[in-house]
Structure formats: C-alpha cells, structure tokens
Enzyme design. Structure first.
Site, mmCIF file in Angstrom:
data_model
loop_
_atom_site.group_PDB
_atom_site.id
_atom_site.type_symbol
_atom_site.label_atom_id
_atom_site.label_comp_id
_atom_site.label_asym_id
_atom_site.label_seq_id
_atom_site.Cartn_x
_atom_site.Cartn_y
_atom_site.Cartn_z
ATOM 1 N N SER A 274 6.050 -5.625 0.038
ATOM 2 C CA SER A 274 6.430 -6.447 1.187
ATOM 3 C C SER A 274 6.732 -7.887 0.806
ATOM 4 O O SER A 274 7.269 -8.638 1.628
ATOM 5 C CB SER A 274 5.328 -6.415 2.250
ATOM 6 O OG SER A 274 4.132 -6.973 1.752
ATOM 7 N N LYS A 317 0.158 -10.476 9.820
ATOM 8 C CA LYS A 317 0.843 -11.466 8.973
ATOM 9 C C LYS A 317 1.333 -12.649 9.803
ATOM 10 O O LYS A 317 1.134 -13.815 9.428
ATOM 11 C CB LYS A 317 2.012 -10.799 8.257
ATOM 12 C CG LYS A 317 1.612 -9.800 7.191
ATOM 13 C CD LYS A 317 2.833 -9.134 6.579
ATOM 14 C CE LYS A 317 2.426 -8.156 5.478
ATOM 15 N NZ LYS A 317 3.584 -7.471 4.873
#
Length: 422
Positions: A274, A317
C-alpha cells in the site's frame, strides 16, 4: 478425533449407517437394539481445521462429506434488505423490550459497514451485534437511539486506545517527525495501519517516506528490505514500482542515478504494497528535484502500468493522519490521496466527515499515477506541457551525462599532462 476409541466407532457408524451397540457392563447380558439410525454429522471450523481433517481422514472427507462455506457478511440489496432487518430485529428483541429509533439503525449500519470495510456489506456474526447492542443498552432507559450506539463505540475505543494514542502523542511531541506544512524534495507522508497481536484494535499512523538520489547504475535500494525489516509483499510492491518507472522513462541506457528509499523512524517490520504509490512519488520527486506538498498524505498500490489499486485499512489511515493535522490546526490544504476503488470502503468518524464537509480536510481519489503526481508535486507527470516531471528528469539525466563526459575529459587531460612531463 482426540478420543480415538470413540472416533473409530463414529467412523464405522457413518460408513455403514448402523451403530455397533455395546453393553455398559460386560458381565451382564443385555439385549442390544438392532435398528439403524439416520444421523448427519456437521463439522464446523476454519479452513485449517478442515485441511487437517482432509489429511487425517481422506476417506470421510472425499467420499462421504459435502463441503460448504458460509460468508461472514452479506451484501445488502432490494431482495434481502427486508429479511436482514427482520433478523436484526430478532437480535434486538432477545436483548431488550425497548423501542429502537431510526437513528440507531442508521448508526448500526454505519458501524457494520466499517466492520466489513464496504458500504454495501453488513457483518453476519450475531456475537458482534450482541456485544455492540448490549453495551449500547447500558445507558438507555427508554429508546435505543444513535447516540447510545455512538457512546458505546466511543467507550470501546477508549478502552483499547492506549497504543494508538501513544503513537500519535509521539508525533505531537516531535519525537516522530511528520511534517504537515511546506514542501520538501524526496519526502512524502505515507499512511500505515498498525496491527499488534493480542490487541483488538488496528489503528492508522502516518509514516515519513524519504528518497535520496545519487550517482550510480540505476538501482533503487529498498532500505527496509536490506535491513530485513520488510516482508515479501512490500518487496514485490517496490519491484513493481521500479518496473513502472523504468518503462515510463524509456531510456536507451541504464539510469545514471541510484536511489535509496526508506521508512524513516520505523523500527518494526513493514509489509504490504500500500505504500508503493507514496514511494513512487518520493522517488520521482528526488529524481526531478520537484518538491512535494507535505500537507498531503498518500496511500495506494501501483501496478506496472501505473494504475492505482485498492488497499486495506483505509478508514484507519485517513483518521490517523487527520488526528495529526487537527492537533496542529487544520489549514484547509491538508488531505489524503487514495485509490478511487477505495471510495466504497469509506466510513469515517463523524469529526472527520464534518471537517471534509467544511472544506478543512480533503479526500482526493485517483485512478492512476498521472492523476496522483500533480496533486502532490504541482506538475503533470507527462504530456505536452512545457514543464513536466518526466521532462525535468530527462534534463537532469542529460546534465549528468554532460558533467560525466567533462569529468572524463578533464581526467584524461591531467593524465596526458602528467605523462608529458616525462
């Protein structure tokens, strides 16, 4: 299977349909029944347990059993929304006789979407509903509403928030350096999700990713991998990112620079792909000498064609980076770049949603690298414009080759003059 004598008899019964009856007292004559029994045995477990069952009992697994799976969540649509709410009502009825408001159902659906990381899917685990609803009812006297469920979720977070709060506090105190203002070359704010074994809560934490470029043979060194602090998936993401850059530059000769990419102040293993989009942006910035806006954090995986792919833990996140920005003061310029395919996974906290609505915090969804790089660098990656990132990289490479030739010529002249003295 942990009791071999019982298991042997059970296998025989399942194979023949007849149970070999035994007397309770061997010294006493007892008439034994001889009728057959119709019994079905249902084994429930995860795939690892079933793999052990297949290994130890291949005849039963392959010959007599029927394999089936059940999903842990359900995608809501017009055909199943009514039975889903009926099932949900049944769970509520077993817990309380109080009425349930519409706001409670909405908040419950939001919590379910966050749990399944999909706005259209709801969890099917009754234990999850029982725990959340039971805790919500602790402070309710008349009507179960959305505020009660919100309070239960808040209390649940507070009980497990020691680790995430300490991590964010280190950033607030400056012990972990995260810059949310200004511009820097070769430095970008990536987004990570921390999962600690035994801890029920995964939480987001921004990470500073930096890249430096120096003279070399085109190698891009992954410091985390060389230090054995990165997993195989992270290494795969790095190699895919390198392949895209090599194709995009389209050079006849090897890149005359080498680069070093690192997660700054990271002391545990990093895995997953990611961060490959953030690493790509840091590398392009260092190579082109174009600064990156530090108010923007970025997450996403890239493929060899520059497409940006979905990642996990997107809500954690975004909230982790928002918490840092909110503590320092929202400027209206801060935000997160994420894959467009992750939009269906968004289910953010109310304070983050309100900040986005007010224009104090932003979400940018992108499909490919061409859309992501202009957001963080202010320049297009390629195109017909006078100034692009690829053109700046090309100019720098040409300048390096010129300096290299001049250096070689200068060295050759010094050697020639030195021999001429003799």
């Amino acid at each position: 299977m942990q009791q071999p004598r019982v298991w042997v008899r059970l296998k025989q019964f399942l194979s023949t349909g007849n149970l070999a009856w035994q007397t309770a007292r061997p010294d006493q004559i007892t008439e034994l029944p001889d009728e057959s029994l119709d019994v079905r045995l249902v084994l429930v477990g995860d795939r690892q347990w079933l793999a052990d069952f297949e290994t130890n009992e291949p005849d039963l697994y392959d010959g007599l059993s029927a394999y089936a799976e059940y999903e842990q969540d359900i995608e809501l649509n017009a055909s199943n929304i009514t039975p889903y709410f009926s099932w949900l009502k049944g769970i509520v009825t077993t817990l309380t006789a109080l009425s349930v408001s519409d706001s409670a159902l909405v908040r419950l659906l939001q919590a379910g979407a966050r749990e399944s990381e999909d706005q259209l899917r709801m969890p099917l685990c009754p234990i999850w509903y029982h725990q959340l609803l039971a805790e919500s009812l602790m402070t309710v006297d008349e009507v179960l509403d959305g505020n009660a469920i919100d309070a239960a979720i808040t209390r649940r977070y507070q009980r497990a928030a020691y680790l995430p709060e300490r991590a964010i506090e280190d950033i607030h105190k400056g012990q972990v350096f995260i810059d949310t203002r200004g511009e820097h070359i070769g430095q970008i704010n990536g987004l990570t999700v921390i999962e600690v074994p035994g801890h029920p809560l995964s939480y987001g934490e921004p990470a500073r990713i930096s890249c430096v470029v120096h003279s070399g043979d085109g190698d891009i060194a992954d410091v985390e991998r060389k230090a054995e602090l990165a997993g195989n998936i992270h290494a795969k993401g790095m190699m895919i990112m390198q392949a895209f850059v090599s194709v995009a530059l389209n050079l006849d000769d090897p890149l005359p620079y080498s680069a070093s990419i690192v997660f700054e102040q990271s002391y545990s293993e990093v895995d997953g792909d990611s961060a490959s989009l953030a690493e790509l942006c840091a590398f392009v910035s260092a190579l082109s000498q174009q600064p990156i806006n530090q108010a923007i954090a970025i997450t996403g995986a890239v493929d060899q064609f520059g497409r940006v792919q979905a990642v996990g833990g997107i809500n954690e996140k975004i909230e982790g980076y928002y918490q840092v920005c909110a503590h320092r003061g929202l400027t209206g310029q801060q935000g997160v770049v994420l894959p467009k395919t992750n939009l269906s996974s968004l289910c953010l906290r109310n304070d983050v949603v309100e900040a986005i609505k007010a224009g104090q915090f932003h979400i940018w969804a992108v499909d490919d690298v061409e859309q992501a790089l202009p957001l963080v660098t202010g320049l297009p990656f390629s195109g017909e414009e006078d100034e692009t990132l690829l053109r700046k990289i090309s100019n720098r490479i040409n300048h390096f080759h010129t300096d290299e030739k001049q250096s070689c010529n200068s060295l050759f002249k010094r050697i020639k003059n030195w021999f001429g003295q003799y």
